[in-house]
Design a protein around this motif. Structure first.
Motif, PDB file in Angstrom:
ATOM      1  N   MET A  27       0.848  -1.189   0.000  1.00  0.00           N
ATOM      2  CA  MET A  27       0.000   0.000   0.000  1.00  0.00           C
ATOM      3  C   MET A  27       0.882   1.237   0.000  1.00  0.00           C
ATOM      4  N   GLU A  28       0.573   2.201  -0.852  1.00  0.00           N
ATOM      5  CA  GLU A  28       1.339   3.442  -0.906  1.00  0.00           C
ATOM      6  C   GLU A  28       0.394   4.623  -0.784  1.00  0.00           C
ATOM      7  N   VAL A  29       0.785   5.577   0.033  1.00  0.00           N
ATOM      8  CA  VAL A  29      -0.009   6.785   0.269  1.00  0.00           C
ATOM      9  C   VAL A  29       0.757   7.973  -0.290  1.00  0.00           C
ATOM     10  N   PHE A  30       0.078   8.825  -1.061  1.00  0.00           N
ATOM     11  CA  PHE A  30       0.775   9.957  -1.671  1.00  0.00           C
ATOM     12  C   PHE A  30      -0.230  11.043  -2.015  1.00  0.00           C
ATOM     13  N   PHE A  31       0.286  12.215  -2.325  1.00  0.00           N
ATOM     14  CA  PHE A  31      -0.543  13.325  -2.786  1.00  0.00           C
ATOM     15  C   PHE A  31      -0.371  13.463  -4.292  1.00  0.00           C
ATOM     16  N   LEU A  32      -1.472  13.402  -5.006  1.00  0.00           N
ATOM     17  CA  LEU A  32      -1.458  13.477  -6.463  1.00  0.00           C
ATOM     18  C   LEU A  32      -1.714  14.929  -6.889  1.00  0.00           C
ATOM     19  N   PRO A  33      -0.757  15.577  -7.570  1.00  0.00           N
ATOM     20  CA  PRO A  33      -0.946  16.970  -8.001  1.00  0.00           C
ATOM     21  C   PRO A  33      -2.180  17.114  -8.891  1.00  0.00           C
ATOM     22  N   ALA A  34      -2.952  18.165  -8.637  1.00  0.00           N
ATOM     23  CA  ALA A  34      -4.172  18.426  -9.392  1.00  0.00           C
ATOM     24  C   ALA A  34      -4.158  19.866  -9.885  1.00  0.00           C
ATOM     25  N   ARG A  35      -5.183  20.222 -10.620  1.00  0.00           N
ATOM     26  CA  ARG A  35      -5.267  21.594 -11.130  1.00  0.00           C
ATOM     27  C   ARG A  35      -5.281  22.594  -9.978  1.00  0.00           C
ATOM     28  N   ALA A  36      -5.956  22.236  -8.889  1.00  0.00           N
ATOM     29  CA  ALA A  36      -5.966  23.056  -7.685  1.00  0.00           C
ATOM     30  C   ALA A  36      -5.463  22.206  -6.523  1.00  0.00           C
ATOM     31  N   GLY A  37      -4.220  22.440  -6.098  1.00  0.00           N
ATOM     32  CA  GLY A  37      -3.683  21.701  -4.961  1.00  0.00           C
ATOM     33  C   GLY A  37      -3.324  20.270  -5.307  1.00  0.00           C
ATOM     34  N   ALA A  38      -3.618  19.362  -4.372  1.00  0.00           N
ATOM     35  CA  ALA A  38      -3.287  17.949  -4.550  1.00  0.00           C
ATOM     36  C   ALA A  38      -4.335  17.095  -3.852  1.00  0.00           C
TER      37      ALA A  38
END
Length: 274
Positions: A1-12
């Protein structure tokens, strides 16, 4: 299992990826679209159990907190239905870039309504759409959510001047409304009102799971009618009922209810997907 923040148009967006071991990988992955507000928090444990089961079967699972929800960027009061659609597409794209060749959507409650809409909009992209107790009418769901504010006002003795109709009028006038710790914007409420799980013919089969109080009990009449309408419109739809409690809506905020029958039924259906 991996936890991460995925970059988006506004924030992540906060994501949890359950990646199957190479020897069992099927090339199939699922994007989970969560339930709304407190229902999301009440259902996380059952969703996580199911994600682990699917991963053990060789199916990748990506859990995403939508904009303004959970630990993702943004203010809940600024969320819109369209932003959440973008988040589903963002999660889907990440799975494709990660090497998954086959994709599915899995949505719960209001997330089921969103997932079904995304599946219909991209019929060639998803092999299947799995729905857990999906919301049929966004307008009815909004009414139920507004009733929480009315009920809390009655319990606190401040019910005077507070009704579902008055709260709805505030939203339609462009005002935000505070409900159970969530600041609901007029834009998001308008997005609810205009959404219904209408019969359509998506390019992927629908796997619908309904939790009922007793073994053998049929799905609700509203669900049965809608399923008939979808099938009449040419959809391939399977309706599954499982015995259990409405774990997403328990009154006690500290209580977490299990639903092993739903986990097992979903895992059993997954054996055919692979």
């Amino acid at each position: 299992m991996e936890v991460f923040f995925l970059p988006a148009r506004a924030g992540a967006r906060l994501c949890v990826h359950h990646r199957p071991e190479e020897r069992s990988a099927t090339g199939l992955a699922v994007v989970f679209v969560p339930a709304f507000a407190e229902e999301m928090n009440k259902s996380r444990h059952v969703v996580a159990q199911t994600a682990r089961r699917l991963c053990d079967m060789g199916i990748g699972v990506l859990l995403i907190d939508l904009y303004g929800c959970g630990d993702s960027s943004g203010d809940f009061a600024e969320a819109t239905w369209e932003t959440w659609q973008e988040d589903v597409a963002l999660a889907t794209g990440w799975l494709q870039e990660s090497g998954y060749r086959r994709l599915m959507l899995w949505g719960m409650r209001l997330g089921g309504l969103l997932a079904a809409e995304c599946a219909v909009a991209a019929p060639a992209l998803y092999e299947r759409c799995v729905l857990w107790q999906p919301v049929i009418s966004g307008e009815s769901f909004l009414t139920q959510f507004l009733r929480l504010r009315v009920a809390n006002a009655m319990l606190s003795g401040a019910a005077a001047g507070t009704s579902v109709g008055q709260l709805r009028n505030c939203l339609l006038a462009g005002e935000a409304v505070e409900i159970a710790g969530y600041r609901l914007s007029a834009a998001l409420a308008t997005g609810f009102i205009s959404r219904t799980l209408l019969p359509a013919r998506p390019g992927c089969p629908i796997e619908w799971f309904e939790v009922v109080a007793e073994r053998g009990r049929a799905a609700s009449p509203a669900t049965a009618r809608l399923v008939d309408d979808w099938r009449a419109a040419g959809s391939t739809l399977s309706l599954n009922t499982v015995e259990g409690e409405a774990f997403w809506g328990t009154a006690n905020s500290a209580e977490l209810v299990q639903c092993p029958t739903l986990v097992e039924a979903t895992a059993m259906a997954a054996s055919a997907w692979t």
